[in-house]
Write a protein that holds these residues in place. Structure first.
Motif, PDB file in Angstrom:
ATOM      1  N   CYS A  25       0.867  -1.194   0.000  1.00 50.74           N
ATOM      2  CA  CYS A  25       0.000   0.000   0.000  1.00 50.74           C
ATOM      3  C   CYS A  25       0.896   1.233   0.000  1.00 50.74           C
ATOM      4  O   CYS A  25       0.857   2.037   0.937  1.00 50.74           O
ATOM      5  N   ASP A  26       1.700   1.337  -1.040  1.00 49.72           N
ATOM      6  CA  ASP A  26       2.696   2.411  -1.123  1.00 49.72           C
ATOM      7  C   ASP A  26       2.216   3.610  -1.926  1.00 49.72           C
ATOM      8  O   ASP A  26       3.020   4.385  -2.445  1.00 49.72           O
ATOM      9  N   GLY A  27       0.903   3.790  -2.026  1.00 54.28           N
ATOM     10  CA  GLY A  27       0.347   5.044  -2.494  1.00 54.28           C
ATOM     11  C   GLY A  27       0.223   5.202  -4.003  1.00 54.28           C
ATOM     12  O   GLY A  27       0.489   4.291  -4.787  1.00 54.28           O
ATOM     13  N   CYS A  28      -0.176   6.415  -4.391  1.00 52.88           N
ATOM     14  CA  CYS A  28      -0.510   6.678  -5.791  1.00 52.88           C
ATOM     15  C   CYS A  28       0.706   6.623  -6.701  1.00 52.88           C
ATOM     16  O   CYS A  28       0.567   6.450  -7.911  1.00 52.88           O
ATOM     17  N   PHE A  29       1.908   6.777  -6.142  1.00 46.70           N
ATOM     18  CA  PHE A  29       3.124   6.712  -6.954  1.00 46.70           C
ATOM     19  C   PHE A  29       3.818   5.358  -6.809  1.00 46.70           C
ATOM     20  O   PHE A  29       5.026   5.244  -6.969  1.00 46.70           O
ATOM     21  N   SER A  30       3.055   4.326  -6.504  1.00 42.52           N
ATOM     22  CA  SER A  30       3.595   2.986  -6.257  1.00 42.52           C
ATOM     23  C   SER A  30       4.517   2.520  -7.378  1.00 42.52           C
ATOM     24  O   SER A  30       4.203   2.643  -8.556  1.00 42.52           O
ATOM     25  N   GLY A  80     -11.233   9.310  -1.177  1.00 44.70           N
ATOM     26  CA  GLY A  80     -10.169   8.323  -1.215  1.00 44.70           C
ATOM     27  C   GLY A  80      -9.901   7.643   0.116  1.00 44.70           C
ATOM     28  O   GLY A  80      -9.733   6.419   0.181  1.00 44.70           O
ATOM     29  N   MET A  81      -9.863   8.423   1.202  1.00 45.64           N
ATOM     30  CA  MET A  81      -9.562   7.826   2.511  1.00 45.64           C
ATOM     31  C   MET A  81     -10.705   6.965   3.009  1.00 45.64           C
ATOM     32  O   MET A  81     -10.483   5.980   3.725  1.00 45.64           O
ATOM     33  N   THR A  82     -11.933   7.321   2.634  1.00 41.37           N
ATOM     34  CA  THR A  82     -13.073   6.483   3.024  1.00 41.37           C
ATOM     35  C   THR A  82     -12.957   5.104   2.375  1.00 41.37           C
ATOM     36  O   THR A  82     -13.167   4.072   3.027  1.00 41.37           O
ATOM     37  N   VAL A  83     -12.595   5.071   1.089  1.00 39.85           N
ATOM     38  CA  VAL A  83     -12.396   3.793   0.408  1.00 39.85           C
ATOM     39  C   VAL A  83     -11.250   3.021   1.044  1.00 39.85           C
ATOM     40  O   VAL A  83     -11.356   1.817   1.311  1.00 39.85           O
ATOM     41  N   ALA A  84     -10.139   3.700   1.303  1.00 41.04           N
ATOM     42  CA  ALA A  84      -8.966   3.032   1.863  1.00 41.04           C
ATOM     43  C   ALA A  84      -9.266   2.421   3.227  1.00 41.04           C
ATOM     44  O   ALA A  84      -8.916   1.261   3.503  1.00 41.04           O
ATOM     45  N   LEU A  85      -9.918   3.183   4.104  1.00 37.93           N
ATOM     46  CA  LEU A  85     -10.216   2.682   5.450  1.00 37.93           C
ATOM     47  C   LEU A  85     -11.251   1.566   5.404  1.00 37.93           C
ATOM     48  O   LEU A  85     -11.189   0.610   6.197  1.00 37.93           O
ATOM     49  N   SER A  86     -12.201   1.667   4.477  1.00 42.34           N
ATOM     50  CA  SER A  86     -13.164   0.587   4.301  1.00 42.34           C
ATOM     51  C   SER A  86     -12.458  -0.697   3.869  1.00 42.34           C
ATOM     52  O   SER A  86     -12.753  -1.794   4.358  1.00 42.34           O
ATOM     53  N   ALA A 112      -2.450   2.582  -4.254  1.00 38.47           N
ATOM     54  CA  ALA A 112      -1.615   1.750  -5.118  1.00 38.47           C
ATOM     55  C   ALA A 112      -2.476   0.827  -5.971  1.00 38.47           C
ATOM     56  O   ALA A 112      -2.070   0.407  -7.061  1.00 38.47           O
ATOM     57  N   PHE A 113      -3.691   0.533  -5.501  1.00 34.82           N
ATOM     58  CA  PHE A 113      -4.585  -0.415  -6.161  1.00 34.82           C
ATOM     59  C   PHE A 113      -5.712   0.244  -6.938  1.00 34.82           C
ATOM     60  O   PHE A 113      -6.051  -0.183  -8.039  1.00 34.82           O
ATOM     61  N   ASN A 114      -6.288   1.311  -6.393  1.00 38.39           N
ATOM     62  CA  ASN A 114      -7.511   1.876  -6.963  1.00 38.39           C
ATOM     63  C   ASN A 114      -7.581   3.368  -6.641  1.00 38.39           C
ATOM     64  O   ASN A 114      -7.424   3.766  -5.498  1.00 38.39           O
ATOM     65  N   MET A 115      -7.793   4.186  -7.686  1.00 39.16           N
ATOM     66  CA  MET A 115      -7.890   5.630  -7.484  1.00 39.16           C
ATOM     67  C   MET A 115      -9.071   6.188  -8.254  1.00 39.16           C
ATOM     68  O   MET A 115      -9.425   5.688  -9.319  1.00 39.16           O
ATOM     69  N   ARG A 116      -9.654   7.232  -7.704  1.00 34.92           N
ATOM     70  CA  ARG A 116     -10.721   7.962  -8.354  1.00 34.92           C
ATOM     71  C   ARG A 116     -10.348   9.447  -8.313  1.00 34.92           C
ATOM     72  O   ARG A 116      -9.429   9.846  -7.604  1.00 34.92           O
ATOM     73  N   HIS A 117     -11.049  10.273  -9.095  1.00 41.89           N
ATOM     74  CA  HIS A 117     -10.732  11.708  -9.052  1.00 41.89           C
ATOM     75  C   HIS A 117     -10.899  12.213  -7.620  1.00 41.89           C
ATOM     76  O   HIS A 117     -11.833  11.824  -6.907  1.00 41.89           O
ATOM     77  N   LYS A 124      -5.311  11.262 -10.426  1.00 47.86           N
ATOM     78  CA  LYS A 124      -5.201   9.990 -11.130  1.00 47.86           C
ATOM     79  C   LYS A 124      -6.481   9.171 -10.969  1.00 47.86           C
ATOM     80  O   LYS A 124      -7.078   9.142  -9.895  1.00 47.86           O
ATOM     81  N   ILE A 125      -6.862   8.501 -12.054  1.00 47.82           N
ATOM     82  CA  ILE A 125      -7.991   7.575 -12.033  1.00 47.82           C
ATOM     83  C   ILE A 125      -7.481   6.207 -12.485  1.00 47.82           C
ATOM     84  O   ILE A 125      -6.878   6.089 -13.558  1.00 47.82           O
ATOM     85  N   MET A 126      -7.686   5.199 -11.646  1.00 51.85           N
ATOM     86  CA  MET A 126      -7.243   3.849 -11.986  1.00 51.85           C
ATOM     87  C   MET A 126      -8.212   2.845 -11.388  1.00 51.85           C
ATOM     88  O   MET A 126      -8.425   2.822 -10.174  1.00 51.85           O
ATOM     89  N   ALA A 127      -8.815   2.042 -12.240  1.00 45.61           N
ATOM     90  CA  ALA A 127      -9.741   1.012 -11.766  1.00 45.61           C
ATOM     91  C   ALA A 127      -8.980  -0.056 -10.988  1.00 45.61           C
ATOM     92  O   ALA A 127      -7.815  -0.326 -11.260  1.00 45.61           O
ATOM     93  N   GLY A 128      -9.660  -0.653 -10.009  1.00 47.06           N
ATOM     94  CA  GLY A 128      -9.050  -1.718  -9.224  1.00 47.06           C
ATOM     95  C   GLY A 128      -9.180  -3.048  -9.944  1.00 47.06           C
ATOM     96  O   GLY A 128     -10.215  -3.716  -9.845  1.00 47.06           O
ATOM     97  N   ALA A 129      -8.145  -3.432 -10.683  1.00 45.64           N
ATOM     98  CA  ALA A 129      -8.177  -4.675 -11.464  1.00 45.64           C
ATOM     99  C   ALA A 129      -6.953  -5.511 -11.087  1.00 45.64           C
ATOM    100  O   ALA A 129      -5.881  -5.344 -11.668  1.00 45.64           O
ATOM    101  N   PRO A 130      -7.082  -6.414 -10.129  1.00 52.06           N
ATOM    102  CA  PRO A 130      -5.906  -7.100  -9.587  1.00 52.06           C
ATOM    103  C   PRO A 130      -5.396  -8.250 -10.448  1.00 52.06           C
ATOM    104  O   PRO A 130      -6.163  -8.901 -11.168  1.00 52.06           O
ATOM    105  N   HIS A 131      -4.075  -8.484 -10.383  1.00 48.00           N
ATOM    106  CA  HIS A 131      -3.478  -9.748 -10.790  1.00 48.00           C
ATOM    107  C   HIS A 131      -3.353 -10.566  -9.496  1.00 48.00           C
ATOM    108  O   HIS A 131      -2.560 -10.214  -8.625  1.00 48.00           O
TER     109      HIS A 131
END
Length: 454
Positions: free
Chosen positions: A218-223, A360-366, A349-354, A331-338
């Motif tokens: 979970c190393d953030g948006c610049f992972s 963003g923090m609500t999603v992360a804490l959830s 690092a996994f999923n971002m929305r505008h 950054k916008i990036m759908a959460g599509a895992p390998h």
């Protein structure tokens, strides 16, 4: 062209409202089944098994967490409270200095309470926020978060990101079975398709290897690690230009301000008792340079005339203050895992929305709550393939919260960043009418998901 765009956006809004309806009436049984999944005991290895390989940390670490931002620090504390031996490797343990991660929606605050971390908002001069005033063409609409079913302390909060993160880190480090160290993870240690740990440089630059049965990134948006763990296709539709205003007050106490200007949205909110954050959304293709003064000129000539009169003088002063203007990509990036045995990816690092709605923090804490609850019944993490299969349910459980917040943020930005297009006017007015209901759905969904997994 504009008509087609309106149809597309309208379709997304219909999907958004329809999705909430489906979750409420038809999706409950599916989510309950996922939440109650039992780990397949036949796939467990012996209870005394330690991680394979040689090196630092063998047999002493249950989980390595890469990154100690909001998601990483909160997860470290949560897993540590459950008795896990957790090792956190963070690139920089100094307080972050960011213009993002400064707002926590009420739903995120509920998750913070669920994690036992609500006291991390104390002693950082965090400010209560009850909603936003929306301003467009001289008209104003009030959008309040719905608090009818909750106690008075359940509100949104805004603050300096660095102060909040340091409080989370301090809380995690207070547990004897959680260690935080400064280091840069260069890559994941993989053997036969299974992640066995990490290679990293410590604070002195020494190259080290740490082994563990489960590595959570979970190393953030610049992972720099996400590429092997997810489909990392990313879009950057705009940038936030941010700076701090002083010596002024927002029009309505405990309410932020959205100005839906012709060029792009402008956001104001309190981050301390004396400071107001301003974020100006600038399209990626039109981003002026800060270093040569173009950005300051852009803000003074094109943005300042749209600012509320009571904020105008402080707005101009903030622009003129040397070094005050900061830029952040949205950054916008759908959460599509390998799916990768031995490793797991969460947070930005996994999923971002505008970032325009601050969800963003609500999603992360959830996500932290869901992952903690899934890992709770597992006493042995050494069968990486079985753990990987079991954790697939995470992606089902996170969808109601993440999809709602992600869609709201991206639709909101797409509609209101096109304010100069006359064909968008009706769509903007229609969406304004829906906003209060959508915010209500987002907030209620936090409570719905909480009920589903408990």
């Amino acid at each position: 062209m504009a008509g087609q765009f309106i149809v597309e956006v309208a379709g997304v809004i219909v999907f958004l409202l329809g999705f909430a309806f489906l979750v409420r009436f038809w999706g409950l049984s599916k989510l309950k089944r996922a939440a109650s999944m039992e780990f397949p005991k036949e796939n467990c290895v012996n209870k005394n098994g330690n991680g394979e390989g040689e090196g630092e940390g063998v047999g002493t670490t249950d989980i390595i967490i890469v990154g100690a931002g909001v998601a990483g620090a909160a997860l470290a504390y949560s897993l540590g409270k459950d008795g896990r031996r957790v090792r956190v490797i963070e690139r920089d343990l100094n307080a972050p200095n960011r213009i993002a991660g400064e707002g926590l929606l009420p739903g995120g605050y509920l998750k913070l309470i669920e994690l036992g971390l609500e006291d991390c908002l104390e002693e950082i001069d965090a400010q209560r926020i009850l909603g936003y005033t929306l301003n467009k063409d001289g008209k104003e609409a009030l959008v309040s978060f719905p608090f009818e079913k909750f106690q008075s302390h359940v509100v949104g909060r805004t603050f300096h990101n660095g102060r909040f993160v340091q409080r989370l880190r301090k809380k995690a480090a207070s547990l004897h079975n959680v260690s935080l160290e400064q280091g840069t993870v260069t890559f994941l240690l993989e053997e036969n398709g299974i992640v066995k740990g990490v290679h990293y440089k410590d604070k002195s630059g020494q190259l080290l290897t740490a082994y563990t049965p489960l590595t959570i990134v979970c190393d953030g948006c610049f992972s720099n690690l996400r590429r092997s763990l997810c489909h990392s296709k990313m879009d950057i539709p705009s940038y936030f230009v941010g700076f701090i205003l002083t010596n002024c007050k927002l029009p309505k106490e405990e309410y932020g301000v959205f100005i839906l200007a012709d060029l792009s949205p402008i956001v104001f909110y309190q981050i301390s008792s004396t400071e107001i954050r301003c974020l100006v959304d600038v399209p990626s293709q039109n981003l002026p340079s800060v270093s040569n003064g173009e950005m300051a000129h852009y803000l003074k000539t094109l943005v300042a005339p749209k600012v509320l009169p009571e904020l105008y003088d402080s707005f101009i002063s903030a622009i003129e203050k040397k070094g005050n203007i900061r830029i952040m990509p949205n950054k916008i990036m759908a959460g599509a895992p390998h799916l990768t045995p031995g490793a797991f990816l969460i947070g930005d690092a996994f999923n971002m929305r505008h970032a325009i709605t601050g969800g963003g923090m609500t999603v992360a804490l959830s996500d932290v709550v869901i992952l903690r609850d899934l890992l709770r019944p597992l006493h042995d993490l050494s069968d990486a393939s079985a753990i990987c299969k079991y954790l697939e349910s995470f992606y089902t459980l996170r969808k109601p919260m993440s999809s709602m917040i992600n869609t709201l943020a991206n639709v909101f930005h797409k509609v209101f960043s096109a304010s100069s297009d006359p064909a968008m006017e009706n769509m903007q007015q229609t969406l304004l009418g829906y906003l209060e209901g959508i915010f209500h759905l987002e907030y209620q969904l936090c409570s719905l998901v909480y009920a589903l997994v408990h």
